[in-house]
Every structure is written in structure tokens, then in C-alpha cells.
Motif scaffolding. Structure first.
Motif, PDB file in Angstrom:
ATOM      1  N   THR A   1       0.851  -1.179   0.000  1.00  0.00           N
ATOM      2  CA  THR A   1       0.000   0.000   0.000  1.00  0.00           C
ATOM      3  C   THR A   1       0.892   1.236   0.000  1.00  0.00           C
ATOM      4  O   THR A   1       1.925   1.253   0.668  1.00  0.00           O
ATOM      5  N   MET A   2       0.500   2.221  -0.753  1.00  0.00           N
ATOM      6  CA  MET A   2       1.217   3.496  -0.764  1.00  0.00           C
ATOM      7  C   MET A   2       0.252   4.600  -0.358  1.00  0.00           C
ATOM      8  O   MET A   2      -0.956   4.491  -0.580  1.00  0.00           O
ATOM      9  N   GLY A   3       0.809   5.649   0.218  1.00  0.00           N
ATOM     10  CA  GLY A   3      -0.070   6.708   0.687  1.00  0.00           C
ATOM     11  C   GLY A   3       0.596   8.064   0.705  1.00  0.00           C
ATOM     12  O   GLY A   3       1.807   8.187   0.522  1.00  0.00           O
ATOM     13  N   TRP A   4      -0.238   9.073   0.911  1.00  0.00           N
ATOM     14  CA  TRP A   4       0.212  10.447   1.053  1.00  0.00           C
ATOM     15  C   TRP A   4      -0.241  10.983   2.405  1.00  0.00           C
ATOM     16  O   TRP A   4      -1.388  10.783   2.807  1.00  0.00           O
ATOM     17  N   PHE A   5       0.668  11.656   3.067  1.00  0.00           N
ATOM     18  CA  PHE A   5       0.378  12.382   4.296  1.00  0.00           C
ATOM     19  C   PHE A   5       0.849  13.818   4.090  1.00  0.00           C
ATOM     20  O   PHE A   5       1.672  14.086   3.226  1.00  0.00           O
ATOM     21  N   ARG A   6       0.358  14.723   4.896  1.00  0.00           N
ATOM     22  CA  ARG A   6       0.843  16.092   4.812  1.00  0.00           C
ATOM     23  C   ARG A   6       1.007  16.669   6.204  1.00  0.00           C
ATOM     24  O   ARG A   6       0.364  16.240   7.169  1.00  0.00           O
ATOM     25  N   GLN A   7       1.879  17.665   6.281  1.00  0.00           N
ATOM     26  CA  GLN A   7       2.158  18.273   7.580  1.00  0.00           C
ATOM     27  C   GLN A   7       2.335  19.768   7.413  1.00  0.00           C
ATOM     28  O   GLN A   7       3.152  20.235   6.602  1.00  0.00           O
ATOM     29  N   VAL A   8       1.571  20.500   8.189  1.00  0.00           N
ATOM     30  CA  VAL A   8       1.700  21.937   8.293  1.00  0.00           C
ATOM     31  C   VAL A   8       2.637  22.223   9.457  1.00  0.00           C
ATOM     32  O   VAL A   8       2.530  21.565  10.498  1.00  0.00           O
ATOM     33  N   PRO A   9       3.569  23.158   9.314  1.00  0.00           N
ATOM     34  CA  PRO A   9       4.482  23.459  10.423  1.00  0.00           C
ATOM     35  C   PRO A   9       3.730  23.727  11.716  1.00  0.00           C
ATOM     36  O   PRO A   9       2.760  24.490  11.742  1.00  0.00           O
ATOM     37  N   GLY A  10       4.177  23.061  12.763  1.00  0.00           N
ATOM     38  CA  GLY A  10       3.550  23.239  14.062  1.00  0.00           C
ATOM     39  C   GLY A  10       2.372  22.332  14.318  1.00  0.00           C
ATOM     40  O   GLY A  10       1.799  22.356  15.407  1.00  0.00           O
TER      41      GLY A  10
ATOM     42  N   VAL B   1      -3.752  11.791   4.095  1.00  0.00           N
ATOM     43  CA  VAL B   1      -4.451  12.405   2.971  1.00  0.00           C
ATOM     44  C   VAL B   1      -5.150  11.340   2.134  1.00  0.00           C
ATOM     45  O   VAL B   1      -6.365  11.395   1.925  1.00  0.00           O
ATOM     46  N   ALA B   2      -4.379  10.369   1.652  1.00  0.00           N
ATOM     47  CA  ALA B   2      -4.948   9.349   0.771  1.00  0.00           C
ATOM     48  C   ALA B   2      -4.008   8.152   0.705  1.00  0.00           C
ATOM     49  O   ALA B   2      -2.827   8.266   1.006  1.00  0.00           O
ATOM     50  N   ALA B   3      -4.575   7.019   0.302  1.00  0.00           N
ATOM     51  CA  ALA B   3      -3.771   5.809   0.135  1.00  0.00           C
ATOM     52  C   ALA B   3      -4.341   4.980  -1.003  1.00  0.00           C
ATOM     53  O   ALA B   3      -5.517   5.121  -1.364  1.00  0.00           O
ATOM     54  N   ILE B   4      -3.489   4.110  -1.546  1.00  0.00           N
ATOM     55  CA  ILE B   4      -3.916   3.260  -2.653  1.00  0.00           C
ATOM     56  C   ILE B   4      -3.232   1.909  -2.538  1.00  0.00           C
ATOM     57  O   ILE B   4      -2.048   1.828  -2.210  1.00  0.00           O
ATOM     58  N   ARG B   5      -3.985   0.874  -2.773  1.00  0.00           N
ATOM     59  CA  ARG B   5      -3.423  -0.469  -2.741  1.00  0.00           C
ATOM     60  C   ARG B   5      -2.744  -0.770  -4.075  1.00  0.00           C
ATOM     61  O   ARG B   5      -3.273  -0.479  -5.140  1.00  0.00           O
ATOM     62  N   SER B   6      -1.568  -1.370  -4.005  1.00  0.00           N
ATOM     63  CA  SER B   6      -0.850  -1.723  -5.227  1.00  0.00           C
ATOM     64  C   SER B   6      -1.620  -2.776  -6.016  1.00  0.00           C
ATOM     65  O   SER B   6      -1.640  -2.760  -7.248  1.00  0.00           O
ATOM     66  N   ARG B   7      -2.232  -3.691  -5.309  1.00  0.00           N
ATOM     67  CA  ARG B   7      -3.008  -4.758  -5.966  1.00  0.00           C
ATOM     68  C   ARG B   7      -4.477  -4.368  -5.946  1.00  0.00           C
ATOM     69  O   ARG B   7      -5.080  -4.236  -4.896  1.00  0.00           O
ATOM     70  N   GLY B   8      -5.021  -4.141  -7.095  1.00  0.00           N
ATOM     71  CA  GLY B   8      -6.438  -3.807  -7.180  1.00  0.00           C
ATOM     72  C   GLY B   8      -6.723  -2.328  -7.275  1.00  0.00           C
ATOM     73  O   GLY B   8      -7.737  -1.917  -7.823  1.00  0.00           O
ATOM     74  N   GLY B   9      -5.830  -1.511  -6.714  1.00  0.00           N
ATOM     75  CA  GLY B   9      -5.996  -0.067  -6.849  1.00  0.00           C
ATOM     76  C   GLY B   9      -7.053   0.551  -5.956  1.00  0.00           C
ATOM     77  O   GLY B   9      -7.470   1.692  -6.197  1.00  0.00           O
ATOM     78  N   THR B  10      -7.503  -0.161  -4.932  1.00  0.00           N
ATOM     79  CA  THR B  10      -8.478   0.428  -4.009  1.00  0.00           C
ATOM     80  C   THR B  10      -7.903   1.691  -3.394  1.00  0.00           C
ATOM     81  O   THR B  10      -6.740   1.721  -2.988  1.00  0.00           O
ATOM     82  N   THR B  11      -8.718   2.730  -3.326  1.00  0.00           N
ATOM     83  CA  THR B  11      -8.262   4.005  -2.790  1.00  0.00           C
ATOM     84  C   THR B  11      -8.969   4.363  -1.498  1.00  0.00           C
ATOM     85  O   THR B  11     -10.099   3.934  -1.249  1.00  0.00           O
ATOM     86  N   PHE B  12      -8.297   5.158  -0.700  1.00  0.00           N
ATOM     87  CA  PHE B  12      -8.817   5.639   0.568  1.00  0.00           C
ATOM     88  C   PHE B  12      -8.494   7.126   0.655  1.00  0.00           C
ATOM     89  O   PHE B  12      -7.405   7.551   0.271  1.00  0.00           O
ATOM     90  N   TYR B  13      -9.430   7.901   1.178  1.00  0.00           N
ATOM     91  CA  TYR B  13      -9.229   9.336   1.318  1.00  0.00           C
ATOM     92  C   TYR B  13      -9.638   9.807   2.694  1.00  0.00           C
ATOM     93  O   TYR B  13     -10.622   9.321   3.260  1.00  0.00           O
ATOM     94  N   ALA B  14      -8.892  10.785   3.188  1.00  0.00           N
ATOM     95  CA  ALA B  14      -9.351  11.497   4.375  1.00  0.00           C
ATOM     96  C   ALA B  14     -10.605  12.273   3.993  1.00  0.00           C
ATOM     97  O   ALA B  14     -10.784  12.667   2.830  1.00  0.00           O
ATOM     98  N   ASP B  15     -11.472  12.489   4.943  1.00  0.00           N
ATOM     99  CA  ASP B  15     -12.695  13.249   4.656  1.00  0.00           C
ATOM    100  C   ASP B  15     -12.367  14.611   4.051  1.00  0.00           C
ATOM    101  O   ASP B  15     -13.062  15.094   3.150  1.00  0.00           O
ATOM    102  N   SER B  16     -11.294  15.215   4.527  1.00  0.00           N
ATOM    103  CA  SER B  16     -10.910  16.546   4.049  1.00  0.00           C
ATOM    104  C   SER B  16     -10.383  16.515   2.621  1.00  0.00           C
ATOM    105  O   SER B  16     -10.270  17.561   1.976  1.00  0.00           O
ATOM    106  N   ALA B  17     -10.046  15.315   2.133  1.00  0.00           N
ATOM    107  CA  ALA B  17      -9.461  15.186   0.803  1.00  0.00           C
ATOM    108  C   ALA B  17     -10.475  14.726  -0.254  1.00  0.00           C
ATOM    109  O   ALA B  17     -10.175  14.754  -1.451  1.00  0.00           O
TER     110      ALA B  17
END
Length: 125
Positions: free
Chosen positions: A31-40, A46-62
Motif C-alpha cells: 500500500t502506498m499513501g500520502w500524508f501532509r504536515q503543516v508546520p507546528g 491524505v490518501a492511500a492506494i493499494r498496489s493490488r487492485g488499486g483500491t483508494t482511501f481518502y481522508a474526509d478533508s481530501a
């Protein structure tokens, strides 16, 4: 696994940006994903995706403006952000895990063993 994030920079509010994450090897069942960080502030999912099948996941804000995708043949993952807002300003990190992550754990930083160095997106209004 080494990850290299790129694509950040100074962008205008309302524009779009596509972030890229290059993996040093194929993660055929991970699985691969994205996170983000604001200083402080804490790093957030943020989001993630499975390598097999491509299922995606998102934060509500995304949901709605963010799109995660991958190109397995190139060992690449992408994050497109549309209609950029000032609050999207952050360092965006890509992350990966070789093994399966259960659905309820994809939002957790501790589920991902490998991290890239981050790419800064600054949204100018």
C-alpha cells in the motif's frame, strides 16, 4: 524501499498540482499513501492506494479535490489536488508498506514502513 516525492512548489489558489512519488522497487502487494504536515501541526493522512487492485482511501478533508493514482509499471504514485486552497499549504510526504494494511489502519502513520523526504506545496492566495 526508497521513495522520492516531487512536484511541489508555489502555486496559485484555484490551480491544480500533481505530486509524484517514485519508488525504488515495485510493491506488488503493498500500500502506498500520502500524508501532509503543516508546520507546528501533526502529520495527517491524505490518501492511500493499494498496489493490488488499486483500491483508494481518502481522508474526509481530501474527498472531492484530491485524486490518488499509481502507475505500477513505473513504480510511481501520484496525488492530484484540484482547486487548491491556502489551507492545502503543507509538506506532502509519500509513504509505502510492502505488506497488506487493513482498511481501518491505512490512515495511521505507523502502518507505513517507508517514507519519502516530502515536497512542499505553497498555495498563494
Amino acid at each position: 524501499v526508497q521513495l522520492q516525492a516531487s512536484g511541489g512548489g508555489l502555486v496559485q489558489a484555484g490551480d491544480s498540482v500533481r505530486l509524484s512519488c517514485a519508488a525504488s522497487e515495485r510493491l506488488s502487494s503493498g500500500t502506498m499513501g500520502w500524508f501532509r504536515q503543516v508546520p507546528g501541526k501533526d502529520r495527517e493522512f491524505v490518501a492511500a492506494i493499494r498496489s493490488r487492485g488499486g483500491t483508494t482511501f481518502y481522508a474526509d478533508s481530501a474527498k472531492g479535490r484530491f485524486t490518488i493514482s499509481r502507475d505500477a509499471a513505473k513504480n510511481m504514485m501520484y496525488l492530484r489536488i484540484d482547486s487548491l486552497k491556502a489551507e492545502d499549504t503543507a509538506v506532502y510526504f509519500c509513504a509505502a508498506n510492502r505488506g497488506h494494511i487493513i482498511n481501518t489502519a491505512v490512515t495511521l502513520q505507523t502502518s507505513f514502513h517507508y517514507w519519502g523526504q516530502g515536497t512542499l506545496v505553497t498555495v498563494s492566495s
